[in-house]
Write an enzyme that holds these catalytic residues in place. Structure first.
Site, PDB file in Angstrom:
ATOM      1  CG  ASP A 126      28.926 -16.885  37.228  1.00  0.00           C
ATOM      2  OD1 ASP A 126      28.393 -16.977  37.056  1.00  0.00           O
ATOM      3  OD2 ASP A 126      29.878 -16.510  38.180  1.00  0.00           O
ATOM      4  CG  ASP A 179      28.065 -14.749  34.192  1.00  0.00           C
ATOM      5  OD1 ASP A 179      27.199 -15.352  35.163  1.00  0.00           O
ATOM      6  OD2 ASP A 179      29.032 -14.406  34.296  1.00  0.00           O
ATOM      7  CE1 TYR A 181      33.832 -17.689  40.394  1.00  0.00           C
ATOM      8  CE2 TYR A 181      33.016 -18.019  37.918  1.00  0.00           C
ATOM      9  CZ  TYR A 181      33.150 -17.300  39.658  1.00  0.00           C
ATOM     10  OH  TYR A 181      32.003 -16.811  39.900  1.00  0.00           O
ATOM     11  CD  GLU A 202      28.446 -10.275  38.936  1.00  0.00           C
ATOM     12  OE1 GLU A 202      27.880 -10.716  38.046  1.00  0.00           O
ATOM     13  OE2 GLU A 202      29.995  -9.479  39.446  1.00  0.00           O
TER      14      GLU A 202
END
Length: 510
Positions: free
Chosen positions: A96, A99, A247, A487
Site C-alpha cells: 500500500d 511498508d 485502515y 510516505e
C-alpha cells in the site's frame, strides 16, 4: 503504511481544526488564491512526463513475481508464498505505501480509482494507456484471487505491527505473512463493497480490449456485492487488532454499499442496481454532507458518479445526486458562500495533517470529472449567488496539480523524479535500502534502521511516487522518519493518473 497515518477520523478532524484555528488558517477568496498561484507559477509543466511517472510508480509497489517487462528494475520478486498460511494463493497485488503490507481495503480503492481514471480519461493517455491497463490488471488479478472462495474475501496479508517493527526490503521480509479474511460469520460490507466497485469499474476498462477478462471481473463483482449486502457489518469490527488504526473503516460500510451499487449500475445497466440505489440511498448516507473523498469515505465519489446518469442520460430518478454533487463542489470553491475547505498560504487544499496529498489528488480528479459531465450537459453549478463553470473547476484542479509538481513556496515537486527538486528521503523501505542487485546479502529486520536514521538520500528513486506532502504552512522537512509527509501511497497516485491524463491532453481538447 505507518502506524498512525490514519488516526480516528474524529480525533484527526479535531486536531486539524485546532491547527487551523491556532495558525489563523482560513479559506481564501477566489482572487486571493488565484494571485497566490500566479506568484509561485513556474514554467509550463510537462504533464505527459508526470503522467508517465505516476503510472510507473505502481511497478515499484508490486508484490509477487515480477514480469519480464518490469521497468522499475531495482525491484525483485517478493511475497512468493503469500496466502500459504491458509492454503490459498495470494501472491501478487500491491504494497500500500512504504511498508511491506498488503492491505485489501486501500488496494481495492486504488484499483477503483485507476479504473475510473481510465474510463474518463484513458482516451487521452496515448502510449501510456497499456501501462495504465497493466496497473489496473495487477490489482484485479489479486482481487480475483482474494475472492475465489464463496462468501469469503481475503482482506490482508501480513502482520502490521511486526512488519512496522522492521525496516527491510520486501525481497527480504521474514515477518509473519498472516492472512486475514471476512466471511458470512465475520462480515465486511465496507471492503466487500469496495472490491465489488473495483471489479465492476475494471470490467469497463477491459470491455473492448479483453472481453472475456472483463466478463470474469463483472460476474465476480456481482457475486461480491451480493455478499457485501447480505452479510452487513464493518470489517474492522471483527479484525480491529489487525486493521486498526491502519485502515479502520471510520466512515462505516454504508458508503461502500452505495459506491459498489453505483459502479455495478454503470457496468451492467441492470435496472436492479438503479432500484437498489433508489430504495437504499438515503439509508446509506446519500444525503449526508461530506467534503472528503478517500479510501475510507466514498460518498462524494458515488454522488459524482451517479450524477452523470442525470446530467447526461437524463435519469430523473438520480436528480438528487446532482444536487448532492453540487454541494460538494461548493464546499471546495474558494470564497464561495458555502465553502468549507481550507488552503495553505501557498494555495494547497488542506484537509488533514497526515498524508494530505491524497485529498488533493482525489479532489482534483473529481473536479475534472465533474467538469467533464457539466460540459456534456451544458450546465453549471450554483453556489448561493455564484455561478461556477466547468472552466472554473478545471482551473482549481490544475492549480492543485501544479502545486504538487512544483508551483509552491518551496519550489519543490512532491513527485519523486519529476523536476530537479523533489523528496530524496521518502519513507519507503525498498527505496531507502540498496537493491538486491546492488547488495545481494539479506538485510535483516533491524539492520535496515541504519538507513532509516540516515540523512543520506534513498539509493533507489521510486519514480512517480507522490508523498504525503507539506504541512499547513507549506513546510516539508524531507525526513524519512516523517511518515505523515514523506510516505507515498498507491491511493495518492491512482486519482492523479486521471487528472494528469486530462492535463496532458493536446491543446484545445476538453
Amino acid at each position: 503504511m505507518s502506524l498512525t497515518i490514519s488516526s480516528s477520523r474524529l480525533i484527526a478532524t479535531f486536531m486539524v481544526l485546532l491547527l487551523l484555528l491556532s495558525s489563523g488558517f482560513s479559506s481564501p477568496s477566489s482572487s486571493t488564491l488565484r494571485s497566490i498561484h500566479q506568484r509561485y507559477h513556474l514554467d509550463n509543466h510537462n504533464y505527459k512526463d508526470a503522467l508517465t511517472k505516476s503510472i510507473l510508480f505502481f511497478e515499484g509497489q508490486r508484490s509477487g513475481k515480477l514480469p519480464p517487462n518490469q521497468r522499475m528494475t531495482w525491484r525483485s520478486n517478493s511475497g512468493l508464498s503469500d496466502g500459504s498460511a491458509l492454503n490459498v494463493d495470494l501472491v501478487g497485488g500491491y504494497y500500500d505505501a512504504g511498508d511491506n503490507m498488503k492491505f485489501g481495503f486501500p488496494m481495492a480503492f486504488t484499483t477503483t480509482m485507476l479504473s475510473w481514471s481510465l474510463i474518463e480519461f484513458g482516451d487521452l493517455m496515448n502510449s501510456e494507456l497499456p501501462n495504465a491497463e497493466d496497473a489496473v490488471r495487477w490489482g484485479t488479478d489479486f482481487l480475483l484471487k482474494a475472492t475465489s472462495h464463496p462468501d469469503t474475501i481475503y482482506v490482508q496479508v501480513g502482520d502490521p505491527n511486526m512488519d512496522h517493527a522492521c525496516w527491510e526490503r520486501p525481497e527480504d521480509m521474514d515477518t509473519p505473512r498472516s492472512v486475514f479474511k471476512v466471511d458470512n460469520n465475520n462480515p465486511g460490507s465496507d471492503i466487500a463493497g469496495e472490491v465489488a466497485a473495483a471489479l465492476a469499474a475494471a470490467s469497463i476498462v477491459f470491455r473492448k480490449c479483453d472481453p472475456s477478462y472483463s466478463n470474469l471481473l463483472l460476474q465476480r463483482a456481482i457475486t461480491v456485492f451480493t455478499f457485501a449486502d447480505k452479510y452487513r457489518g464493518p470489517y474492522s469490527a471483527g479484525l480491529k487488532p489487525e486493521v486498526c488504526p491502519f485502515y479502520c473503516s471510520y466512515s462505516g460500510y454504508q458508503d461502500e454499499l452505495l459506491w459498489g451499487a453505483a459502479w455495478l449500475h454503470k457496468a451492467t445497466s441492470n435496472p436492479t442496481y438503479l432500484s437498489y440505489v433508489q430504495a437504499n440511498g438515503r439509508n446509506l448516507g446519500a444525503d449526508e454532507f461530506d467534503n472528503m473523498f478517500s479510501w475510507d469515505n466514498k460518498h462524494v465519489g458515488a454522488r459524482i458518479l451517479l450524477s452523470k446518469e442525470f446530467l447526461i442520460q437524463n435519469v430523473k430518478a438520480l436528480e438528487e445526486y446532482k444536487e448532492h454533487a453540487d454541494s460538494f463542489i461548493c464546499s471546495v470553491i474558494p470564497g464561495a458562500p458555502f465553502s468549507s475547505s481550507q488552503y495553505t498560504p501557498g494555495g494547497l487544499l488542506f484537509k488533514m495533517s497526515g498524508s494530505n496529498m491524497q485529498y488533493v489528488t482525489s479532489t482534483s480528479f473529481l473536479l475534472l470529472t465533474y467538469a467533464k459531465y457539466l460540459t456534456s450537459a451544458r450546465t453549471v453549478v450554483y453556489c448561493g449567488g455564484s455561478v461556477v463553470t466547468p472552466a472554473r473547476l478545471r482551473s482549481i484542479a490544475k492549480n492543485q496539480v501544479d502545486y504538487l509538481l512544483g508551483d509552491n513556496p518551496l519550489k519543490m515537486s512532491y513527485m519523486v523524479g519529476y523536476g530537479s527538486k523533489y523528496p530524496r528521503r521518502i519513507h519507503h523501505r525498498g527505496s531507502s535500502l540498496p537493491s538486491v542487485a546492488a547488495h545481494p546479502t539479506k538485510i535483516q529486520c533491524h539492520d535496515g534502521f541504519y538507513m532509516f536514521n540516515s540523512q543520506s538520500p534513498n539509493p533507489n528513486d521510486l519514480t512517480g511516487a507522490v508523498v504525503g506532502g507539506p504541512d499547513q504552512n507549506d513546510q516539508f522537512p524531507d525526513e524519512r522518519s516523517d511518515y505523515q509527509r514523506s510516505e507515498p501511497a498507491t491511493y495518492i497516485n491512482a486519482p492523479l493518473v486521471g487528472a494528469l491524463a486530462y492535463l496532458a491532453r493536446p491543446f484545445g481538447q476538453v
